[in-house]
Each structure stands twice: as structure tokens, then as C-alpha cells.
Design a protein around this motif. Structure first.
Motif, short mmCIF file in Angstrom:
data_model
loop_
_atom_site.label_atom_id
_atom_site.label_comp_id
_atom_site.label_asym_id
_atom_site.label_seq_id
_atom_site.Cartn_x
_atom_site.Cartn_y
_atom_site.Cartn_z
N GLY A 259 62.92 22.50 62.63
CA GLY A 259 61.61 22.93 62.16
C GLY A 259 61.66 24.21 61.35
O GLY A 259 60.71 25.00 61.35
N SER A 260 62.76 24.42 60.64
CA SER A 260 62.95 25.67 59.91
C SER A 260 62.10 25.76 58.65
O SER A 260 61.73 26.85 58.22
N GLY A 261 61.81 24.61 58.03
CA GLY A 261 61.03 24.61 56.81
C GLY A 261 61.55 23.56 55.84
O GLY A 261 62.49 22.82 56.14
N LEU A 262 60.93 23.50 54.67
CA LEU A 262 61.24 22.48 53.67
C LEU A 262 61.76 23.13 52.40
O LEU A 262 61.07 23.93 51.76
N PHE A 263 62.97 22.80 52.05
CA PHE A 263 63.62 23.35 50.86
C PHE A 263 62.95 22.82 49.60
O PHE A 263 62.59 21.64 49.51
N ASN A 264 62.81 23.70 48.60
CA ASN A 264 62.20 23.32 47.32
C ASN A 264 63.27 23.30 46.23
O ASN A 264 63.63 24.35 45.70
N GLY B 278 63.12 22.25 43.18
CA GLY B 278 62.60 22.62 41.87
C GLY B 278 62.58 24.11 41.64
O GLY B 278 62.91 24.59 40.55
N ALA B 279 62.20 24.89 42.66
CA ALA B 279 62.15 26.34 42.52
C ALA B 279 63.54 26.91 42.25
O ALA B 279 63.71 27.83 41.45
N ASN B 280 64.55 26.36 42.94
CA ASN B 280 65.93 26.82 42.73
C ASN B 280 66.43 26.41 41.35
O ASN B 280 67.10 27.20 40.67
N ARG B 281 66.14 25.20 40.94
CA ARG B 281 66.56 24.75 39.60
C ARG B 281 65.92 25.59 38.51
O ARG B 281 66.56 25.98 37.54
N GLU C 19 67.42 12.12 53.40
CA GLU C 19 66.53 13.18 53.87
C GLU C 19 66.23 14.21 52.78
O GLU C 19 65.14 14.78 52.75
N ALA C 20 67.18 14.44 51.88
CA ALA C 20 66.91 15.34 50.76
C ALA C 20 65.79 14.77 49.88
O ALA C 20 64.92 15.51 49.39
N TYR C 21 65.83 13.47 49.69
CA TYR C 21 64.76 12.81 48.92
C TYR C 21 63.41 13.02 49.60
O TYR C 21 62.42 13.40 48.96
N LYS C 22 63.36 12.78 50.91
CA LYS C 22 62.10 12.91 51.64
C LYS C 22 61.57 14.34 51.61
O LYS C 22 60.36 14.57 51.39
N VAL C 23 62.45 15.30 51.83
CA VAL C 23 62.03 16.70 51.84
C VAL C 23 61.47 17.10 50.48
O VAL C 23 60.45 17.81 50.38
#
Length: 433
Positions: A305-310, A312-315, A341-345
Motif C-alpha cells: 500500500g505504498s502508492g502508485l508510481f507515475n 509519465g511524470a518520470n518520462r 501490474e505495471a500496466y494496471k498501475v
């Protein structure tokens, strides 16, 4: 016929790989040779790759390994996982810090025992091969014997390994603490021992995260990273809210989590920062300027439950992205699960990752962030002959239905993320599974 029974051989198969990041350069960077040939030499490296019809005469007499019923990709590369956490996958927990205290630290304290470390290292390496992973950037423990066991296990199986002794001198159980000087001395001794001994081993300076290292230890980690320019550096950053709050308490003078590492020379073009879920725009800008990479670990982020990686922001900031299963906070070794899971996140940030993007990340993309792309991640003469043969399984009737509707390579790859294929894994031109 397998490469275990021959020296030189030519693999015939549908070959698929990526020469660059498809997000930035388009789908054309995917190479797809339906009747391809991969000439693998007795030294374990690729001698030539191309259309079978163009096979040079010098390879014409080499034995043929026929895998034309499957699709062959470069061996998968994993950029972040913990070998001493193999036995605690799926252990009940709450948030990150509580999970570390309850499960991780007690488990890792067992790895000072050589026999235990060797047993887990063998299971860990075999499980990676079973799912198609042929090289990885791995966390060990504070114990030199654990790293030695891991390096030996990977070498025995022809796998590529980046790893190092973990440095921790506070905020952990006493059995899992070293000191600033012992961390430096042990790491330097291991580096000088293991890098010359194992051709596919590279040393990684490894402070676990700033919470478990004093300023004195971080300073010596930075000194080691600078002293040996070939080393990589791996650690964790911006994974959970409570972790970030703890960093602010321990390092009140630093403006950000990344600034702590930066102050000690640990933000470089050889740095891999796991998670980066909550990185600020300023931190992303600094990482991009330094050429540092972030490693996205979707299954552990959702499990804890740490959070959801973005992504797009990194790119947008120009930060290179890798993928990691992050065993044992992560819940599966399989690259197909990690990509799924990367796709879902990403969908929670209104982004849709294509199969080209996720498979690139798990092959050449990870090799690039690990600085091993000269030897792994794609098919080219001189690289290691690491590859996976993928075939859709016939046992699952639902998977069979899905595969009957596949219309293209793109569709096939995307479907495999949800209906994992059968995997046959080769490293250094030798069939391992």
C-alpha cells in the motif's frame, strides 16, 4: 538438440527484440524476424543475428537448434529484488516500515550462516531461470558470506549479477547492523575478490536506505562509489509516506530525500533508486540531470500500500525507468506478472503502457539502467547468448481462447502478460530449463 551437447550452434526461431525505447522512438525499434537465426558461439556469446536466409556461410555447418514453434526474446532482466526475502513472500504486513521490522530484518539476520545462504541462493537463482530472468540487480544482506553464495549460484548457472553487501548501521535489530568502517572494508574486499573471479558479476554499492545508515556510513558508501568508477549504486527512495517522514526527522537540514543521497555523492549516472513513487518535481529534475534511474516495483507497491508510481511524470522529467519484481515485498518472480501490474498501475494515472514498452523495460531498458546493455538485453553480435523461448500453454482453456484471437506480435505480447506462456531459458548459449 540443446547447447549443452554442442559447442557452436545456430538457433532458428521467430526472434523478437528491441533496439531502443519504443515510447520515445516508436514501434519501429522492435525487431521481429519470423524466420530468424541466432548464431551462438562456444564462448557463450552471439556471433551473428539476422534473417535465416542471410546466414553467413561460416555458420552454415553449425548444428541447428530448432525453436520455430515458439517466439524467442532476449533473456529478461530484473533491476530490483531481494534474494534474502525469498522465504517471506506474501508474509502478512501493514506498511513498509512495519513489514521490514516484523518479517524482513529477522529473516535477513539468518544469512550469516553460509549453508543457509547457499540454500536460499540456489532456490532464488533457479526460480529466476524458471520464469526467464537471466540477469538481475539484487540486494543481499550485511553478511559477506551471503553475497559470496549469491555470486557463486549465479555464476554456476551462467547468469549475470549486479549486487553488493548491504550497509546498515542503525535502526535495525543488532544482528543486522554493521559499522561505517566495516561496511566499507567488507565491500571493498568483496569487490576486489568477486569481480575478477566471476565474469558476469558487477559490484553495487548498497546502502539499504538512508533510514538505516548514519551520515558516516553514507559518506563511506559515497567514497567507495567514487573510488571504483565501475560500481553501480542501489538503494530505496520515496517509497512510502511514513518512510519519507522518518527521513525528514533524521535529516532535517536536507531539503528532500534525494538530497540526502546527493550530499554523499550517491546520485550519479550509475545509481538505481527503487520505487520513487512520491518523488517531487525537483527530485526528478536532479535525477535526470545526473542520469540516475528509478526502478518501478508495482507488485510490492500495491502489496504494501505504498502508492502508485507515475511513469509519465518520470518520462516527462527525463528519468530512465526500469522494472523490478522486488521479491519479497513483491509477490511474484515472474516478469509477466510485473509487466501486467505495471500496466494496471499506470492506468490510475490515465496512462496505457503498450506491450512494447513493458517488454522493452524488462529487457534492454533494464540492461540500460544497470549499465549492462553492452552485454545483455537485446540480440547483437558480442552480447551474451541469453534468451527465452516462449510458447503459449495449451493446458488453460481460457488462455487458449485468448490466443486464438491474437492478430499480431503486439497482441501476442500483451496477452502473454496476463496468460503467461511456457518458458524455456538459456544463458551463455546453454539451456537451463
Amino acid at each position: 538438440m540443446t547447447a549443452a551437447s554442442v559447442s557452436n550452434f545456430v538457433l532458428r526461431a521467430h526472434l523478437v527484440w528491441w533496439d531502443d525505447d519504443p515510447f520515445f522512438t516508436g514501434q519501429s525499434v522492435r525487431r521481429s524476424l519470423e524466420d530468424g537465426a541466432l548464431a551462438c558461439a562456444s564462448d557463450g556469446r552471439i556471433a551473428w543475428v539476422g534473417e535465416a536466409s542471410a546466414l553467413p556461410t561460416e555458420f552454415a555447418d553449425w548444428p541447428v537448434v530448432d525453436r520455430r514453434d515458439g517466439m524467442v526474446l532476449p533473456g529478461f532482466v530484473d533491476a530490483h529484488l531481494h534474494f534474502p526475502q525469498t522465504a517471506i513472500i506474501g508474509a502478512y504486513g501493514t506498511d513498509l516500515l512495519a513489514w521490514l521490522e516484523t518479517h524482513t530484518f529477522p529473516e535477513e539476520s539468518r544469512f550469516g550462516d553460509c549453508a543457509h545462504a547457499e540454500t536460499i541462493a540456489a532456490i532464488f537463482a533457479d526460480e529466476l531461470l524458471a520464469v526467464g530472468v537471466t540477469s538481475a540487480c539484487v540486494f543481499s544482506t550485511i553478511h559477506p558470506v551471503a553475497l559470496k553464495a549469491l555470486a557463486a549460484a549465479f555464476n554456476q548457472r551462467g547468469m549475470g549479477l549486479l549486487s553488493g553487501k548491504t550497509a546498515m548501521d542503525r535502526n535495525a535489530i543488532p544482528a543486522l547492523q554493521d559499522s561505517p568502517q566495516s561496511a566499507y572494508d567488507d565491500a571493498k574486499a568483496l569487490l576486489l575478490d568477486l569481480q575478477p573471479r566471476y565474469e558476469r558479476f558487477g559490484y553495487v554499492v548498497t546502502p539499504r536506505f538512508a533510514i538505516t545508515s548514519t551520515e558516516a556510513q553514507l559518506e563511506l558508501c559515497g567514497a567507495l562509489h567514487a573510488e571504483f568508477p565501475e560500481t553501480r549504486m542501489q538503494t530505496h527512495i520515496n517509497e512510502s509516506a511514513r518512510e519519507i517522514a522518518t527521513i525528514k526527522e533524521l535529516f532535517p537540514a536536507d531539503e528532500s530525500y534525494l538530497a540526502v543521497y546527493d550530499r554523499f555523492g550517491l546520485v550519479t549516472d550509475r545509481s538505481l533508486f527503487a520505487h520513487g513513487i512520491h518523488s517531487t518535481p525537483a527530485e526528478l529534475e536532479r535525477m535526470a540531470d545526473a542520469g540516475a534511474a528509478v526502478v518501478h516495483c508495482p507488485t510490492s507497491n500495491t502489496f504494501l500500500g505504498s502508492g502508485l508510481f507515475n511513469p509519465g511524470a518520470n518520462r516527462e522529467a527525463g528519468v530512465a525507468i526500469g522494472l523490478g519484481c522486488d521479491i519479497g515485498g513483491g509477490t511474484a518472480f515472474s516478469p509477466f506478472v510485473t509487466m501486467q501490474e505495471a500496466y494496471k498501475v499506470a492506468r490510475f494515472s490515465d496512462q496505457s503502457l503498450t506491450a512494447d514498452e513493458t517488454f522493452y523495460w524488462h529487457t534492454l531498458g533494464n540492461a540500460r539502467v544497470m549499465k549492462t546493455d553492452a552485454e545483455a538485453g537485446s540480440f547483437a553480435a558480442g552480447k551474451w547468448a541469453d534468451f527465452v523461448v516462449l510458447e503459449s500453454g495449451a493446458d488453460n482453456p481460457v488462455a487458449k481462447l485468448r490466443m486464438q484471437r491474437v492478430q499480431s506480435v503486439t497482441d501476442q505480447l500483451f496477452a502473454w502478460q496476463f496468460f503467461a506462456p511456457k518458458v524455456e531459458t538459456w544463458t551463455r548459449g546453454v539451456q537451463r530449463t
